[in-house]
Design a protein around this motif. Sequence first.
Motif, short mmCIF file in Angstrom:
data_model
loop_
_atom_site.label_atom_id
_atom_site.label_comp_id
_atom_site.label_asym_id
_atom_site.label_seq_id
_atom_site.Cartn_x
_atom_site.Cartn_y
_atom_site.Cartn_z
N MET A 60 0.85 -1.37 0.00
CA MET A 60 0.11 -0.11 0.04
C MET A 60 0.91 1.18 0.02
O MET A 60 1.95 1.41 0.83
CB MET A 60 -0.86 0.13 1.15
N TYR A 61 0.77 2.23 -0.89
CA TYR A 61 1.48 3.38 -1.07
C TYR A 61 0.80 4.14 -1.97
O TYR A 61 -0.30 3.91 -2.74
CB TYR A 61 2.95 3.11 -1.51
N PRO A 62 0.99 5.61 -1.81
CA PRO A 62 0.57 6.58 -2.99
C PRO A 62 0.96 6.19 -4.19
O PRO A 62 2.27 6.61 -4.43
CB PRO A 62 1.05 7.87 -2.45
N LYS A 63 0.14 6.10 -5.10
CA LYS A 63 0.40 5.64 -6.43
C LYS A 63 1.06 6.75 -7.06
O LYS A 63 1.82 6.21 -7.93
CB LYS A 63 -0.91 4.99 -7.18
N GLU A 64 1.09 7.69 -6.85
CA GLU A 64 1.83 8.78 -7.50
C GLU A 64 3.16 8.90 -7.22
O GLU A 64 3.90 9.61 -7.72
CB GLU A 64 1.04 10.23 -7.69
N ASN A 65 3.60 8.49 -6.00
CA ASN A 65 4.79 8.61 -5.21
C ASN A 65 5.73 7.51 -5.57
O ASN A 65 6.94 7.41 -5.41
CB ASN A 65 4.71 8.77 -3.91
N HIS A 66 5.31 6.10 -5.71
CA HIS A 66 5.88 5.00 -5.65
C HIS A 66 5.70 3.88 -6.53
O HIS A 66 4.74 4.15 -7.40
CB HIS A 66 6.15 4.22 -4.08
N THR A 67 6.31 2.83 -6.74
CA THR A 67 6.16 1.58 -7.45
C THR A 67 6.73 0.48 -6.64
O THR A 67 7.43 0.75 -5.52
CB THR A 67 6.66 1.79 -8.78
N VAL A 68 6.23 -0.62 -7.23
CA VAL A 68 7.05 -1.90 -6.71
C VAL A 68 7.40 -2.79 -7.90
O VAL A 68 6.81 -2.89 -8.91
CB VAL A 68 5.76 -2.95 -6.00
N ASN A 83 17.45 -0.77 -14.91
CA ASN A 83 17.40 -1.28 -16.01
C ASN A 83 17.18 -2.85 -16.41
O ASN A 83 17.44 -3.53 -17.52
CB ASN A 83 18.75 -0.85 -16.91
N THR A 84 16.86 -3.67 -15.40
CA THR A 84 16.89 -4.93 -15.10
C THR A 84 15.61 -5.15 -15.86
O THR A 84 14.48 -4.45 -16.20
CB THR A 84 16.81 -5.62 -13.76
N ASN A 85 15.48 -6.72 -16.36
CA ASN A 85 14.18 -7.17 -16.87
C ASN A 85 13.48 -7.65 -15.52
O ASN A 85 13.79 -8.56 -14.93
CB ASN A 85 14.57 -8.39 -17.74
N ALA A 86 12.88 -7.01 -14.93
CA ALA A 86 12.19 -7.22 -14.08
C ALA A 86 11.18 -8.33 -14.12
O ALA A 86 10.23 -8.68 -15.23
CB ALA A 86 11.16 -6.01 -13.51
N ILE A 87 10.77 -9.20 -12.87
CA ILE A 87 9.95 -10.34 -13.17
C ILE A 87 8.47 -9.74 -13.19
O ILE A 87 7.68 -10.16 -14.03
CB ILE A 87 10.10 -11.34 -11.67
N ASN A 88 8.24 -8.63 -12.21
CA ASN A 88 6.97 -8.20 -12.42
C ASN A 88 7.00 -6.77 -11.83
O ASN A 88 8.21 -6.07 -11.31
CB ASN A 88 5.88 -8.36 -11.27
N LYS A 89 5.92 -5.66 -12.21
CA LYS A 89 5.91 -4.39 -11.78
C LYS A 89 4.57 -4.06 -11.57
O LYS A 89 3.65 -4.41 -12.09
CB LYS A 89 6.34 -3.24 -13.37
N TRP A 90 4.39 -3.26 -10.59
CA TRP A 90 3.09 -2.68 -10.17
C TRP A 90 3.18 -1.26 -9.81
O TRP A 90 4.26 -0.74 -9.21
CB TRP A 90 2.81 -3.38 -8.86
N ASP A 91 2.12 -0.63 -10.13
CA ASP A 91 2.27 1.06 -9.73
C ASP A 91 0.62 1.39 -9.20
O ASP A 91 0.21 2.64 -9.62
CB ASP A 91 2.60 1.56 -10.82
N PHE A 107 12.17 -6.94 -3.90
CA PHE A 107 11.22 -6.14 -4.36
C PHE A 107 11.95 -4.76 -4.15
O PHE A 107 12.72 -4.48 -2.91
CB PHE A 107 10.05 -5.93 -3.56
N PHE A 108 11.64 -3.95 -4.94
CA PHE A 108 12.15 -2.56 -4.58
C PHE A 108 11.38 -1.21 -5.42
O PHE A 108 10.66 -1.72 -6.24
CB PHE A 108 13.69 -2.16 -4.98
N CYS A 109 11.43 -0.16 -4.99
CA CYS A 109 10.56 0.82 -5.80
C CYS A 109 11.58 1.43 -6.75
O CYS A 109 12.69 1.64 -6.77
CB CYS A 109 10.48 2.05 -4.74
N SER A 110 10.96 1.52 -8.01
CA SER A 110 11.73 1.62 -9.28
C SER A 110 11.61 3.36 -9.49
O SER A 110 12.53 4.04 -10.32
CB SER A 110 11.17 1.25 -10.32
#
Length: 169
Positions: A60-68, A83-91, A107-110
């Motif tokens: 859970m996070y403000p979608k305008e501020n972060h990603t997963v 620049n990696t080939n991520a397994i998954n991205k969420w926003d 996991f990290f914020c991009s």
Amino acid sequence: MAMASRQALLLAVVAVACLASMATATDWMVGDNDGWRAKFNTTGWADGKTFRVGDTLTFMYPKENHTVVQVGNKADFVACNLNTNAINKWDTGNDVVTLDKPGKAWFFCSVPTHCDKGMKLVIDVEDAAPSPSPTPPGPSSSAPVTGYTAVAGAVAVAAAAVVASVLAF
């Protein structure tokens, strides 16, 4: 009467088994009430927790501020490799990730500089639990959300009552 008793007993056992298997999955709210945020890695949120295949992580996070972003290896995680080939991205700001295999999950914020400043998470995922015995919540707010546990417990009590009444005949 004996045939009806056996059928009732069988039905009770099947109901308990079905709901108990659902009770083993845990929904973890990443970061508890504070959510997915800057300097997340410094909180020690994952310390002492056991993550299993079938559990979910809710970010859970403000979608305008972060990603997963989920990456597949330690090197990309440590380097915050955008620049990696991520397994998954969420926003979406309300991202649910199902843990589908044992091993490390990174996991990290991009958003630029967020990962470098500690907005990252690595966990060890174990095989699914062999028995449906959820860990009782401790005194902290980091207790997992176990939505099915109460239902499974109620069904188990009801099934025990049915079994007891059947055996009383």
